[in-house]
Design an enzyme around this catalytic site. Structure first.
Site, PDB file in Angstrom:
ATOM      1  N   GLU A  92       0.807  -1.221   0.000  1.00  0.00           N
ATOM      2  CA  GLU A  92       0.000   0.000   0.000  1.00  0.00           C
ATOM      3  C   GLU A  92       0.839   1.269   0.000  1.00  0.00           C
ATOM      4  OE1 GLU A  92      -0.527  -2.554   2.038  1.00  0.00           O
ATOM      5  OE2 GLU A  92      -2.624  -3.197   1.856  1.00  0.00           O
ATOM      6  N   GLN A 155      -8.698  -5.873  12.449  1.00  0.00           N
ATOM      7  CA  GLN A 155      -8.213  -4.871  11.481  1.00  0.00           C
ATOM      8  C   GLN A 155      -8.876  -3.514  11.641  1.00  0.00           C
ATOM      9  OE1 GLN A 155      -8.209  -6.777   7.558  1.00  0.00           O
ATOM     10  NE2 GLN A 155      -6.161  -7.520   8.013  1.00  0.00           N
ATOM     11  N   MET A 515      24.278   8.855   2.072  1.00  0.00           N
ATOM     12  CA  MET A 515      24.108  10.156   2.705  1.00  0.00           C
ATOM     13  C   MET A 515      24.434  10.065   4.197  1.00  0.00           C
ATOM     14  SD  MET A 515      23.562  13.226   2.162  1.00  0.00           S
ATOM     15  CE  MET A 515      22.557  13.765   0.793  1.00  0.00           C
TER      16      MET A 515
HETATM   17  C1  LIG Z   1      12.308   5.699   5.035  1.00  0.00           C
HETATM   18  C2  LIG Z   1      13.593   6.347   5.400  1.00  0.00           C
HETATM   19  N1  LIG Z   1      14.403   5.783   6.309  1.00  0.00           N
HETATM   20  C3  LIG Z   1      15.575   6.370   6.639  1.00  0.00           C
HETATM   21  C4  LIG Z   1      15.944   7.553   6.068  1.00  0.00           C
HETATM   22  C5  LIG Z   1      17.253   8.237   6.472  1.00  0.00           C
HETATM   23  N2  LIG Z   1      18.136   8.365   5.301  1.00  0.00           N
HETATM   24  C6  LIG Z   1      18.248   9.501   4.596  1.00  0.00           C
HETATM   25  S1  LIG Z   1      19.244   9.384   3.275  1.00  0.00           S
HETATM   26  C7  LIG Z   1      19.607   7.787   3.653  1.00  0.00           C
HETATM   27  C8  LIG Z   1      20.530   7.006   2.779  1.00  0.00           C
HETATM   28  C9  LIG Z   1      19.849   6.454   1.604  1.00  0.00           C
HETATM   29  O1  LIG Z   1      20.651   5.448   1.040  1.00  0.00           O
HETATM   30  P1  LIG Z   1      20.586   5.128  -0.497  1.00  0.00           P
HETATM   31  O2  LIG Z   1      19.194   4.986  -0.933  1.00  0.00           O
HETATM   32  O3  LIG Z   1      21.508   4.006  -0.799  1.00  0.00           O
HETATM   33  O4  LIG Z   1      21.094   6.483  -1.142  1.00  0.00           O
HETATM   34  P2  LIG Z   1      22.572   7.083  -1.203  1.00  0.00           P
HETATM   35  O5  LIG Z   1      22.628   8.155  -0.180  1.00  0.00           O
HETATM   36  O6  LIG Z   1      23.549   5.997  -0.945  1.00  0.00           O
HETATM   37  O7  LIG Z   1      22.662   7.626  -2.582  1.00  0.00           O
HETATM   38  C10 LIG Z   1      18.957   7.387   4.812  1.00  0.00           C
HETATM   39  C11 LIG Z   1      19.065   6.073   5.446  1.00  0.00           C
HETATM   40  C12 LIG Z   1      15.040   8.112   5.132  1.00  0.00           C
HETATM   41  N3  LIG Z   1      15.286   9.269   4.526  1.00  0.00           N
HETATM   42  N4  LIG Z   1      13.908   7.479   4.806  1.00  0.00           N
END
Ligand SMILES: Cc1ncc(C[n+]2csc(CCOP(=O)(O)OP(=O)(O)O)c2C)c(N)n1
Ligand SMILES: [Mg+2]
Lengths: 605, 223
Positions: A92, A155, A515
């Site tokens: 969803e 639910q 990041m």
């Molecule tokens: C649902 C969710 N969980 C955690 C985060 C925290 N967060 C922000 S950027 C990031 C890294 C994302 O990793 P990736 O998709 O591999 O992207 P990259 O930065 O490596 O390009 C995280 C964990 C988030 N933004 N969204």
């Protein structure tokens, strides 16, 4: 519209069969006349669920995204006879993101459906995402029968309670005669004024309940007011301020795109030769290849954009809520500027940044008002030269030596190169998203589809599905994803394969949640707590297991050719691009920092 | 390989002279202009329907607006209820409260009351009845009414502005207060001035454009 309907393949045959069954007197080949007759006099509704679906049909809805389940079954049963094409999603959350992206690209509310309890709670992330980005979306959730509500029935979740803080408005339907009109109203509210998500919670007895009442046309409730035109006196004062500006800047936010004001803003900027900065949701509001474009400002905005907003003396800000990722520290945001703020939502005026000239109204209308009021262009030749100088001083040029791993910026540029200007880009959240902002040249509104305010990893693929269905057939859809983000919703590849959707997912795979890794290196002494994702699957093989085309890039030599093959593939494709895991995003303004003091390297942080 | 981008380092860049305060208002860098919180009464006319009270209270908690009391009750029109909120915020916060309230779909109109508005609160004060005559005397002094008494306790009803109630409670404390229940403040504008009238679109538009000039020095006192 009709081209979109032409993509609807799987149930077309069934629908035609149905038509023939219900209209048994008609000859085999129905004439145009009988077709339009059935279209203008639809079968009367007999229950609440049919009234819900009728409300969607009346609103011109073509697609809905969702997952079946007990409490929503009456609505799905009514959908069975409808022309609305339902896209069953694997989860969803993805239904909500797909509907959100559909809304961004088409400008009309996207529709998502879920059952009660876990179905509804799974929607919440997507609804919250739409709320933060003011995307038009309507969520319809099943609910346990009214008599069980409050008893912790199977639910049962207090869906209106849970979603209240993340919707523009929500309603608990309580009457079969009224439920269709509830949905019409939710549709109108999602679309009108500042758009946003709305939700109607549908108890099963209400949808099953008999009614012959047809829903009213979509109309907002009478307590809802939208101001279209700004106060003429303030417009005049703002115009005078602009005429006398020495260092003017236009700051275009997502509201420019939602308000269909991109064209008016372009004309205004070009006529008065005002440099233009965008926010992240404002990407596409102004062509980034124009010499007045300073591109995106904020945390990972370009150095020249941040210099321009920091040093301007007059800021014409349109359709932006001055989010902290844009402003950095409030104290140092455009500290010399008088702010002219155009927004349709009065609550955004002076919420974060004080507006010297508050202009409440529809973006396009108010820009036209302002345009009529401004008689002479500001004398800002020196300022424009300064902006051009900053563009060269703080160029985004990056190093990409042949003997090093592939740099992500190069991949984004190669994807941009391989596709047409009107290509739609969706993303996950992280470094890859920022590179997608920085190194793709956006020239048209509604081509940048991302999760801005909520920053939802996993947004990219379901958004690409929604965007694909809203886009023109000849438009390409590319999802620039991160490995961590892709892993969160990649089950939706099954949907893209089933629907044979032509989308290309480029995973900028750094085997890190990059990041986070970048912040750990900058602010946590390089302690990579839970950010090392060396355990990633092989995404190209995974794609193939789903029935999509899988590709892999390891070297610069593969880039152009592989991208071309993936884009050319007619159907969903995934490119697992192994990029330099150490690559970082710059410029960077740390949280709450001074935009003018952006770091260009790690040691400047 | 080189990591990052080229360009003048932060310390080599020009810096602007100005500054803003925490509320995003441009200020003279030499003086820190602060906006002190002030207490004021906001009245909202809302649709009398389930959920509207939680919409309003949810808004206050979600946006961290400081409220002192919130009351709700029916009006002359059975489809409408009035919500009266006492808030304590700096001017920009009060502005936000009004605007955010107006955004809620079941909210019909919102207004901040003038300092001279009629404000009343009702309190039930249950005290020990060891000295019934003295209790009665204090009650009378505050225009209160004894609504219940038994050998052990007496309960007095007092109506008035907040300060009066507070003074009464203070005085009653000498008898030993057992329990207190206060309604929170309710209020109406004086004379022909309408508290929060169902707005025509024109009025709404005017309200939307208006924003209080900062800084604001008005303070609202209880009557
Ligand atoms: C649902 C969710 N969980 C955690 C985060 C925290 N967060 C922000 S950027 C990031 C890294 C994302 O990793 P990736 O998709 O591999 O992207 P990259 O930065 O490596 O390009 C995280 C964990 C988030 N933004 N969204
Ligand atoms: Mg990653």
């Amino acid at each position: 519209m009709s081209e979109r309907a032409a993509k609807v393949t799987p149930t077309e045959a069934d629908e035609q069969d149905d038509d023939q069954i219900t209209d048994s007197a008609a000859p085999d080949a129905a004439t145009d006349d009988t077709e339009s007759a059935t279209a203008t006099t639809p079968t009367p509704v007999t229950n609440g669920a049919q009234s819900v679906v009728r409300a969607l049909e009346n609103a011109g809805v073509e697609y809905a995204f969702g997952v079946q389940g007990g409490a929503i079954m009456p609505v799905y049963d009514a959908l069975y006879d409808s022309e609305i094409y339902h896209v069953t999603m694997a989860h969803e959350q993805a239904a909500a993101h797909a509907a959100d992206a559909y809304g961004i690209v088409s400008g009309e509310p996207g529709i998502c459906l879920a059952t009660s309890g876990p179905g509804a709670t799974n929607l919440v992330t997507g609804i919250a995402d739409a709320d933060m980005d003011s995307d038009p979306l309507v969520a319809l959730t099943g609910q346990v029968p009214t008599e069980f509500v409050g008893n912790d029935a199977f639910q049962e979740t207090d869906t209106t309670g849970v979603t209240k803080p993340v919707t523009k408005d929500n309603t608990f339907a309580s009457d079969s005669d009224r439920v269709g009109t509830d949905v019409s109203e939710a549709f109108a509210l999602a679309r009108e004024g500042r758009p946003g998500p709305t939700l109607v919670d549908l108890p099963k007895d209400v949808t099953n309940g008999e009614t012959e009442t047809e829903p009213d046309e979509p109309k907002t409730p009478d307590t809802y007011h939208v101001q279209e035109r700004a106060d003429a006196e303030i417009v005049a004062a703002a115009a005078e301020r602009l005429e006398n500006a020495a260092r003017p800047v236009m700051l275009l936010g997502g509201g420019v795109i939602k308000g269909e004001a991109s064209e008016a803003c372009r004309e205004f900027a070009i006529e008065h030769e005002i440099p233009v900065v965008t926010t992240m949701p404002g990407i596409g509001a102004f062509p980034e290849d124009h010499e007045l474009s300073m591109e995106m400002a904020g945390m990972h905005g370009t150095g020249f954009a941040n210099m321009a907003i920091t040093h301007c003396d007059t800021m014409l800000a349109i359709g932006t809520r001055f989010d902290d990722r844009l402003t950095g520290g409030i104290e140092t945001f455009a500290p010399d500027a008088e702010i002219i703020h155009i927004d349709i939502d009065p609550a955004e005026i002076s919420k974060n940044i004080y507006a010297d000239y508050p202009l409440v109204g529809d973006a396009e209308t108010v820009v036209d008002q302002l345009s009529a009021a401004v008689e002479t262009s500001p004398e800002a030749k020196k300022w424009r030269a300064q902006c051009q100088q900053w563009k060269s001083d703080y160029s985004m040029a990056y190093d990409a030596p042949e003997d090093e791993p592939v740099q992500p910026e190069f991949v984004v540029e190669a994807l941009d190169e391989a596709t047409a200007d009107d290509t739609i880009v969706t993303t996950g959240v992280g470094q890859h998203q920022m590179w997608a902002c920085q190194y793709w040249t956006y020239t048209e509104p509604r081509t940048w589809v991302s999760s801005h305010g909520l920053g939802t990893m996993g947004y990219g693929l379901p958004a690409a599905i929604g965007a694909r269905l809203a886009a023109d057939d000849d438009q390409d859809v590319v999802c620039i994803d991160g490995d961590g983000s892709f892993l969160m919703t990649l089950q939706e590849l099954s949907v893209a394969v089933r629907e044979n959707l032509d989308i290309t997912v480029a995973v900028l795979n750094n085997e890190y949640i990059g990041m986070v890794r970048q912040w750990q290196d900058a602010f946590f002494e390089g302690r990579h707590s839970a950010s090392d994702y060396h355990w990633m699957p092989e995404f190209d093989k995974l794609a193939e297991a789903f029935g999509a085309a899988g590709f892999r890039i390891d070297d610069y030599d593969d880039v152009a050719e592989t991208i071309e093959a993936a884009i050319d593939y007619d159907g969903p494709s995934v490119i697992d691009v192994h990029i330099d895991p150490e690559a970082n995003v710059y410029p960077m303004v740390p949280s709450g920092g001074d935009n003018g003091q952006f770091a260009l390297t790690e040691d400047q942080l | 390989m080189k990591r990052g981008l080229d360009g003048p380092a932060p310390e080599e860049r020009p810096t602007p002279a100005g500054r803003r305060n925490k509320q995003g208002i441009r200020i003279d860098p030499e003086v820190e202009a602060t906006h002190d919180p002030r207490r004021t009464v906001i009245s909202a006319l809302v649709k009398h329907e389930p959920g509207v009270l939680s919409d309003v209270s949810g808004l206050f908690s979600r946006r961290q607006f400081n409220i002192e009391s919130l009351t709700v009750g029916p009006t002359e029109d059975e489809e409408r209820a009035r919500i009266t909120v006492v808030v304590e915020e700096p001017d920009p916060g009060i502005d936000q409260i009004k605007k955010q309230l107006r955004k809620l779909v079941p909210v019909i109109s919102v207004r901040e009351l003038e300092p001279d508005a009629m404000r009343r609160e009702l309190a039930l004060v249950k005290v020990s009845a060891d000295r019934p005559d003295q209790v009665a005397a204090v009650a009378e002094m505050y225009g209160g009414k004894t609504v219940d008494s038994c050998p052990e306790t007496a309960t007095i009803e007092i109506t008035g502005a907040r300060q009066k109630i507070e003074a009464a409670v203070e005085t009653f404390s000498q008898f030993g207060i057992r329990e207190i229940s206060r309604t929170g403040l309710t209020a109406l504008a004086r004379g022909t001035d309408e508290t929060a009238a169902p707005s025509s679109a024109g009025v709404a538009a005017d309200e939307m454009n208006r924003q209080d000039e900062h800084p604001h020095t008005q303070t609202a006192d209880d009557d």
